[in-house]
Design a protein around this motif. Structure first.
Motif, PDB file in Angstrom:
ATOM      1  N   TRP A 130       0.844  -1.205   0.000  1.00 40.52           N
ATOM      2  CA  TRP A 130       0.000   0.000   0.000  1.00 40.52           C
ATOM      3  C   TRP A 130       0.873   1.247   0.000  1.00 40.52           C
ATOM      4  O   TRP A 130       0.617   2.196  -0.748  1.00 40.52           O
ATOM      5  CB  TRP A 130      -0.893   0.017   1.248  1.00 40.52           C
ATOM      6  CG  TRP A 130      -2.234  -0.610   1.105  1.00 40.52           C
ATOM      7  CD1 TRP A 130      -2.509  -1.938   1.079  1.00 40.52           C
ATOM      8  CD2 TRP A 130      -3.492   0.069   0.975  1.00 40.52           C
ATOM      9  NE1 TRP A 130      -3.863  -2.124   0.955  1.00 40.52           N
ATOM     10  CE2 TRP A 130      -4.481  -0.925   0.894  1.00 40.52           C
ATOM     11  CE3 TRP A 130      -3.856   1.414   0.945  1.00 40.52           C
ATOM     12  CZ2 TRP A 130      -5.829  -0.608   0.769  1.00 40.52           C
ATOM     13  CZ3 TRP A 130      -5.200   1.736   0.824  1.00 40.52           C
ATOM     14  CH2 TRP A 130      -6.176   0.732   0.728  1.00 40.52           C
ATOM     15  N   THR A 134       1.768   4.499  -3.016  1.00 44.28           N
ATOM     16  CA  THR A 134       1.467   5.915  -2.826  1.00 44.28           C
ATOM     17  C   THR A 134       2.616   6.812  -3.252  1.00 44.28           C
ATOM     18  O   THR A 134       2.444   8.031  -3.341  1.00 44.28           O
ATOM     19  CB  THR A 134       1.161   6.228  -1.344  1.00 44.28           C
ATOM     20  OG1 THR A 134       2.353   6.092  -0.558  1.00 44.28           O
ATOM     21  CG2 THR A 134       0.081   5.309  -0.804  1.00 44.28           C
ATOM     22  N   ARG A 165      -4.956  -2.229  -3.423  1.00 39.72           N
ATOM     23  CA  ARG A 165      -5.192  -0.797  -3.288  1.00 39.72           C
ATOM     24  C   ARG A 165      -5.791  -0.226  -4.565  1.00 39.72           C
ATOM     25  O   ARG A 165      -6.743   0.563  -4.515  1.00 39.72           O
ATOM     26  CB  ARG A 165      -3.892  -0.071  -2.953  1.00 39.72           C
ATOM     27  CG  ARG A 165      -4.032   1.438  -2.830  1.00 39.72           C
ATOM     28  CD  ARG A 165      -2.696   2.094  -2.550  1.00 39.72           C
ATOM     29  NE  ARG A 165      -2.826   3.536  -2.423  1.00 39.72           N
ATOM     30  CZ  ARG A 165      -2.835   4.387  -3.471  1.00 39.72           C
ATOM     31  NH1 ARG A 165      -2.710   3.911  -4.701  1.00 39.72           N
ATOM     32  NH2 ARG A 165      -2.982   5.689  -3.264  1.00 39.72           N
ATOM     33  N   SER A 198      -9.741  -7.255  -3.809  1.00 40.22           N
ATOM     34  CA  SER A 198     -10.496  -6.002  -3.671  1.00 40.22           C
ATOM     35  C   SER A 198     -11.936  -6.162  -4.146  1.00 40.22           C
ATOM     36  O   SER A 198     -12.839  -5.485  -3.650  1.00 40.22           O
ATOM     37  CB  SER A 198      -9.810  -4.873  -4.459  1.00 40.22           C
ATOM     38  OG  SER A 198     -10.061  -4.956  -5.854  1.00 40.22           O
TER      39      SER A 198
END
Length: 332
Positions: A130, A134, A165, A198
């Motif tokens: 994760w 970013t 993510r 997800s």
């Protein structure tokens, strides 16, 4: 208090800490429109997804701002026991800002997280993914360089976090998967597993939609996605494992081995995170399902041990998935 994680360090100044922590903060409220776009059938499904996300972010913030990592354990003790593993996964994401503020590097990840909370070893690497997702695309070191520093058994797992993510924040849109190819073939397969996981959250109330989204992707990644969806079910619905037969009815026959491999990995992660809770929740199931789960866990362990005994290092996680599939018991 542990020697490694609490050793005195030359930390960055107060102003730098304030700027970094402010810039890296994640407010749970900002995710409400996203959750509203998920296909969730019942209020309890929406509440569960919100609690999972809130627990993850609580762990992230606790680790990112920690001076003494024992503070994180104290904070996360306040998270409901069922959701605490999600919080520790978030804590691993918090390693990114924490390492910067404490002048540590990614080479420290295995040692720091392995000492901090070894019970969630798999989730630790997913949480790191994760964080890596970013960072700016041109930041150094690159994702491959970072994962190359990690334990060979787990260095592909951050890509699962990257894929999850992308799918979670994209509400399951298949367009978010286009970037996976840039990581290379092996990592991309693990990204698609994360994307599939997800879909369990984005489409919990309509698994037909999840099946359609998977079907729209290239055929060579369908198994990865079904593996991820199985993992998502087993890990987040441990207290509702009796719904396994209903969920698997949505899985095409040719991908059921992938799905059950995913459930086996989900149960393995849950058992390792909190064995007493795992035993209590699975103990409520019928005998046939208890026997199946136990057999699935043996398949995971035997596949892992066989690879370790043979000294396999390259693409260990993918080989582990494949070895588990061939050892699974007959489905219940």
């Amino acid at each position: 208090m542990t020697a490694l994680t609490n050793r005195p360090r030359h930390r960055r100044g107060t102003l730098t800490r304030r700027v970094v922590l402010t810039a890296s903060a994640r407010d749970p409220e900002r995710f409400e429109p996203l959750l509203d776009s998920f296909v969730l059938r019942d209020d309890w499904q929406r509440a569960r997804t919100r609690t999972v996300l809130g627990s993850f972010l609580r762990g992230y913030h606790a680790f990112a701002r920690a001076v003494d990592l024992d503070e994180v354990h104290a904070d996360l003790a306040g998270v409901d026991r069922y959701y605490r593993p999600f919080a520790y996964e978030g804590a691993a994401m918090g390693f990114g800002p924490w390492a910067f503020l404490n002048r540590r590097g990614y080479r420290d990840f295995d040692a720091v997280l392995g000492e901090f909370h070894p019970q969630t070893v798999y989730q630790n690497y997913v949480g790191l993914g994760w964080w890596l997702a970013t960072r700016p695309a041109l930041s150094r070191p690159g994702t491959a360089a970072v994962t190359g520093m990690l334990h060979p058994h787990f260095r592909l797992l951050p890509y699962e976090g990257i894929g999850f993510r992308a799918g979670f924040l994209g509400a399951g849109r298949t367009s978010v998967t286009r970037s996976f190819a840039r990581y290379g073939a092996g990592p991309a397969h693990v990204c698609f597993q994360g994307y599939g996981r997800s879909l369990w959250f984005a489409c919990m109330g309509d698994l037909g939609r999840a099946a359609a989204l998977i079907g729209a992707l290239p055929a060579e990644v369908h198994g990865d996605c079904w593996s991820g969806l199985g993992l998502g079910f087993a890990y987040s619905w441990l207290d509702r494992a009796e719904y396994l037969a209903q969920v698997v009815s949505w899985v095409p026959d040719e991908f059921r081995a992938d799905f059950f491999q995913g459930t086996a990995f989900g149960w393995e992660a849950r058992q390792r995170a909190d064995r007493p809770l795992f035993d209590a929740l699975t103990g409520r199931l019928g005998e046939a399902q208890r026997v199946y789960i136990a057999g699935s866990l043996r398949a995971v362990a035997r596949a892992r041990d066989d690879l370790a005994d043979r000294g396999v290092r390259d693409s260990f996680y993918l080989a582990w998935r494949a070895g588990t599939r061939t050892r699974l018991p007959a489905s219940p």
